[in-house]
Design a protein around this motif. Structure first.
Motif, short mmCIF file in Angstrom:
data_model
loop_
_atom_site.label_atom_id
_atom_site.label_comp_id
_atom_site.label_asym_id
_atom_site.label_seq_id
_atom_site.Cartn_x
_atom_site.Cartn_y
_atom_site.Cartn_z
N GLU A 246 38.33 30.07 36.50
CA GLU A 246 38.22 30.74 37.81
C GLU A 246 39.52 31.50 37.99
O GLU A 246 40.58 30.90 38.13
CB GLU A 246 38.04 29.69 38.92
N THR B 130 41.93 33.61 40.04
CA THR B 130 42.14 33.89 41.47
C THR B 130 42.61 35.33 41.69
O THR B 130 43.43 35.85 40.93
CB THR B 130 43.16 32.93 42.10
N ARG C 278 44.75 36.61 43.48
CA ARG C 278 45.98 36.48 44.27
C ARG C 278 47.11 37.32 43.72
O ARG C 278 48.19 37.37 44.30
CB ARG C 278 46.44 35.02 44.29
N PHE D 246 37.40 22.27 50.03
CA PHE D 246 38.77 22.78 49.95
C PHE D 246 39.46 22.74 51.32
O PHE D 246 38.83 23.08 52.33
CB PHE D 246 38.74 24.23 49.44
N THR E 146 38.50 20.93 45.25
CA THR E 146 39.59 21.72 44.67
C THR E 146 40.77 21.68 45.64
O THR E 146 40.57 21.74 46.86
CB THR E 146 39.16 23.18 44.46
N GLY F 185 40.86 22.98 39.67
CA GLY F 185 42.28 22.71 39.80
C GLY F 185 43.12 23.54 38.86
O GLY F 185 42.63 24.06 37.86
#
Ligand code: 3PG
Length: 225
Positions: free
Chosen positions: A43, A45, A47, A132, A158, A180
């Motif tokens: 996954e 992110t 960001r 989450f 998560t 994680g």
């Protein structure tokens, strides 16, 4: 990828590495470590500015199940899909993003930490949700409380999960997989510690393998249901 097939797939792995990578030159090193460790899933992110390019390069390889994480807007969801993401993960329940993902038939795991979020997601027909931030939202005890009235919903906890508490989370009957970053932390990635990533992935999979029977059963249900 069809929703049920996606759920069956992540249930079979039991773990989703949450990757924040800010150097696309490391994509192949990371992909190699995940594959050698036996966990061809990530996954990525959204960001960092390199995230979409990471998704593009990683998904083009064709040997990993690559999704986008931290999907907070419709534009991000579209860009992630256009970059090759096979699934989306959001920190919270964003109705527009969820609606779009369902319409586009791209699996989505919206984040929830309460009955309200679960209600909204279930109303959209979703069967599995990210829990989450798992560690600070009440941990497995909170999940047990939610599992009472929502025993038809499955969760991917998560946030705050690591090799030390993974077993406890995966034992929970509502959990199909855990997400994680502990095995792919930014520090490990920045220092290109691929051997260490591989070791941590193997360690996590060894823990997850203790619970495979239960999750495979669930997966079979989704595939045929
Ligand atoms: C996420 O993006 O889902 C979480 O930030 C990952 O949480 P962790 O870093 O505690 O594993």
């Amino acid at each position: 990828m069809l929703y049920e097939a996606f759920l069956a797939k992540i249930a079979s792995y039991g773990i989703i590495p949450v990757v924040t990578l800010n150097d696309v030159r490391s994509v192949d090193g990371l992909a190699g470590a995940l594959i050698s460790g036996g966990l061809p899933v990530a996954e990525v992110t959204l960001r960092v500015s390199e995230a979409l390019e990471t998704i593009r390069i990683m998904s083009k390889r064709g040997d990993l199940l690559v999704g986008a994480g931290t999907v907070r807007t419709l534009d991000q969801a579209r860009a992630a899909r256009d970059s090759g993401a096979s699934y989306l993960v959001s920190p919270g329940f964003n109705e527009a993003v969820v609606h779009w993902a369902i319409d586009q038939q791209i699996p989505i795991l919206p984040g929830v930490d309460s009955t309200l979020g679960i209600e909204m997601a279930v109303a959209k027909g979703l069967k599995a949700l990210k829990f989450f931030p798992a560690g600070t939202s009440g941990g497995p005890a909170k999940l047990s409380a939610l599992h009472g009235p929502y025993n038809d919903v499955r969760f991917v906890p998560t946030g705050g999960i690591d090799a030390g508490n993974l077993d406890r989370w995966l034992t929970h009957p509502a959990v199909i997989a855990c997400g994680g970053s502990w095995m792919v932390s930014m520090k490990l990635l920045e220092n290109k510690k691929w051997d260490e990533v591989e070791c941590l992935v193997k360690e996590a999979l060894a823990i997850a393998s203790r619970h495979t029977g239960l999750r495979a059963e669930e997966g079979a249900g989704w595939t045929t249901g």
